[in-house]
Design a protein around this motif. Structure first.
Motif, mmCIF file in Angstrom:
data_model
loop_
_atom_site.group_PDB
_atom_site.id
_atom_site.type_symbol
_atom_site.label_atom_id
_atom_site.label_comp_id
_atom_site.label_asym_id
_atom_site.label_seq_id
_atom_site.Cartn_x
_atom_site.Cartn_y
_atom_site.Cartn_z
ATOM 1 N N UNK A 1 0.798 -1.322 -0.099
ATOM 2 C CA UNK A 1 0.037 -0.014 -0.113
ATOM 3 C C UNK A 1 0.675 1.372 -0.069
ATOM 4 N N UNK A 2 1.895 1.188 0.610
ATOM 5 C CA UNK A 2 2.924 2.160 0.643
ATOM 6 C C UNK A 2 3.501 2.693 -0.728
ATOM 7 N N UNK A 3 3.745 1.441 -1.592
ATOM 8 C CA UNK A 3 4.292 1.572 -2.879
ATOM 9 C C UNK A 3 3.119 2.237 -3.753
ATOM 10 N N UNK A 4 2.111 1.658 -3.556
ATOM 11 C CA UNK A 4 0.660 2.301 -4.390
ATOM 12 C C UNK A 4 0.719 3.786 -4.057
ATOM 13 N N UNK A 5 0.626 4.101 -2.664
ATOM 14 C CA UNK A 5 0.549 5.486 -2.272
ATOM 15 C C UNK A 5 1.660 6.385 -3.057
ATOM 16 N N UNK A 6 2.736 6.005 -3.143
ATOM 17 C CA UNK A 6 3.989 6.866 -3.559
ATOM 18 C C UNK A 6 3.516 6.857 -5.309
ATOM 19 N N UNK A 7 3.028 5.644 -5.921
ATOM 20 C CA UNK A 7 3.010 5.689 -7.242
ATOM 21 C C UNK A 7 2.049 6.763 -7.496
ATOM 22 N N UNK A 8 0.931 6.571 -6.872
ATOM 23 C CA UNK A 8 -0.101 7.581 -7.048
ATOM 24 C C UNK A 8 0.297 9.172 -7.127
#
Length: 66
Positions: free
Chosen positions: A9-16
């Motif tokens: 979820x942190x990776x998706x957050x940063x990618x967003x």
């Protein structure tokens, strides 16, 4: 977890954030949604998703779908 490891979820957050910065709104929405769905208890991920949806849509009425 080490500094080099991210929860999904942190990776998706940063990618967003990266997508949003590049003007790729649909990809930003998708990544923010994945972060939120992975951890729906996170206020930060919820605010991020709403913020990106507002940036992408520009209209509160369009957000009512979500």
């Amino acid at each position: 977890m080490t500094n080099n490891e991210l929860a999904s979820e942190q990776a998706w957050f940063q990618l967003s954030d990266i997508y949003l910065g590049r003007g790729k709104y649909q990809q930003a929405v998708d990544a923010a949604r994945r972060a939120y769905e992975a951890n729906p208890e996170s206020d930060e991920y919820a605010r991020n998703l709403v913020s990106i949806l507002m940036s992408a849509s520009g209209s509160i009425d369009e957000l009512k779908v979500y």
